[in-house]
Scaffold this motif. Structure first.
Motif, mmCIF file in Angstrom:
data_model
loop_
_atom_site.group_PDB
_atom_site.id
_atom_site.type_symbol
_atom_site.label_atom_id
_atom_site.label_comp_id
_atom_site.label_asym_id
_atom_site.label_seq_id
_atom_site.Cartn_x
_atom_site.Cartn_y
_atom_site.Cartn_z
ATOM 1 N N LEU A 9 -0.049 1.419 2.144
ATOM 2 C CA LEU A 9 -0.331 0.056 2.614
ATOM 3 C C LEU A 9 0.956 -0.502 3.187
ATOM 4 C CD1 LEU A 9 -1.976 -1.019 -0.721
ATOM 5 C CD2 LEU A 9 -3.249 -1.136 1.408
ATOM 6 N N ASP A 11 2.695 -4.071 5.254
ATOM 7 C CA ASP A 11 2.519 -5.413 5.809
ATOM 8 C C ASP A 11 3.830 -6.188 5.660
ATOM 9 O OD1 ASP A 11 1.183 -7.407 7.105
ATOM 10 O OD2 ASP A 11 -0.277 -7.812 5.524
ATOM 11 N N ILE A 64 -2.707 2.185 5.850
ATOM 12 C CA ILE A 64 -3.568 1.012 5.980
ATOM 13 C C ILE A 64 -2.692 -0.133 6.466
ATOM 14 C CG2 ILE A 64 -5.230 -0.514 4.810
ATOM 15 C CD1 ILE A 64 -4.097 2.657 3.053
ATOM 16 N N ASP A 66 -2.334 -3.811 9.486
ATOM 17 C CA ASP A 66 -3.066 -4.950 10.044
ATOM 18 C C ASP A 66 -3.524 -4.756 11.485
ATOM 19 O OD1 ASP A 66 -0.775 -5.211 11.515
ATOM 20 O OD2 ASP A 66 -0.201 -7.177 10.741
ATOM 21 N N CYS A 83 -6.967 -2.873 8.592
ATOM 22 C CA CYS A 83 -7.449 -3.795 7.565
ATOM 23 C C CYS A 83 -8.662 -4.578 8.082
ATOM 24 C CB CYS A 83 -6.325 -4.754 7.171
ATOM 25 S SG CYS A 83 -6.876 -6.084 6.078
ATOM 26 N N THR A 183 -8.803 -2.616 3.208
ATOM 27 C CA THR A 183 -8.011 -3.829 3.505
ATOM 28 C C THR A 183 -6.598 -3.663 2.942
ATOM 29 O OG1 THR A 183 -8.409 -5.013 1.422
ATOM 30 C CG2 THR A 183 -10.095 -5.246 3.135
ATOM 31 N N THR A 184 -5.695 -4.531 3.380
ATOM 32 C CA THR A 184 -4.334 -4.534 2.818
ATOM 33 C C THR A 184 -4.223 -5.584 1.695
ATOM 34 O OG1 THR A 184 -3.646 -6.101 4.539
ATOM 35 C CG2 THR A 184 -3.194 -3.774 4.957
#
Length: 219
Positions: A9, A11, A64, A66, A83, A183-184
């Motif tokens: 993940l 972000d 994963i 955005d 995501c 999703t994140t």
């Protein structure tokens, strides 16, 4: 010790206009694998983080993220999941939460199903919607200068966004054995928690703030 195989993940969250922190987390073990302070998030910095993690001998079996421009095409041999939550947010910006036109209402409802449906149903739904509203999408109007323009620009943009990102919206579904989240959220939850805790320490200097964040992530 780090896990051998991860679903990565990634972000970034910002603290005012001063700096942001880019975080890389394994969804399987919940471990933070790497983080870096950034002025702004760039694909180059994400690439650097991924290379840094790979250098440690960790196998990244999926990413994963955005879905920012160019990011989804960056990692050729790793399955990428965009995501779904971010995709919904993009469509909401185009259509709002309460669209007025029937075509927009239908596309918004379809988008809201994204997080709880399978690939075939969503692709079929998007295709049916397009067939039904194609003529409406192509309606044109004359602007003040007498130039012909599309009448429903935001609706067209919303549809294009879903169509363009479709190859990355169901990577979790195409690779069920890898246990990829869609999703994140697992990282965004961290960010919300961190900001709440920092709020109790208003007035910290920049260095102190970073120390606090380092402690929080222990990476």
């Amino acid at each position: 010790t780090f896990p051998n195989v991860v679903n990565l993940l990634m972000d970034t969250t910002y603290f005012g206009r001063v700096f942001g922190v880019m975080v890389f987390k394994d969804s399987l073990s919940g471990q933070i694998l790497y983080k870096q302070y950034v002025k702004q998030e760039t694909n180059k910095l994400y690439l650097y983080g991924v290379e840094e993690i790979t250098r440690r001998g960790i196998k990244i079996q999926s990413i994963i993220c955005d879905g920012r421009k160019g990011l989804l095409d960056l990692f050729e041999n790793i399955p990428i999941q965009m995501c779904n939550f971010h995709q919904v947010a993009i469509i909401r910006r185009y259509l709002t939460k309460n669209p007025k036109m029937h075509a927009s209402k239908e596309l918004w409802l379809l988008t809201l199903m994204l997080k709880n449906t399978d690939k075939e149903s969503f692709e079929g739904g998007l295709n049916d919607w397009y067939v039904k509203w194609n003529d409406f999408l192509n309606e044109r109007t004359l602007d003040v200068k007498g130039k012909s323009r599309y009448k429903h620009k935001k609706l067209r943009s919303a549809h294009r966004s879903l169509k363009t990102n479709l190859p990355w919206l169901f990577t979790w579904y195409d690779n069920l054995n890898l246990n990829i989240p869609n999703t994140t959220n697992a990282i965004d939850g961290h960010f919300a928690d961190l900001k709440n805790k920092l709020r109790n320490h208003n007035g910290l200097s920049l260095e102190r703030k970073k120390k606090f964040i380092d402690e929080f992530f222990k990476a």
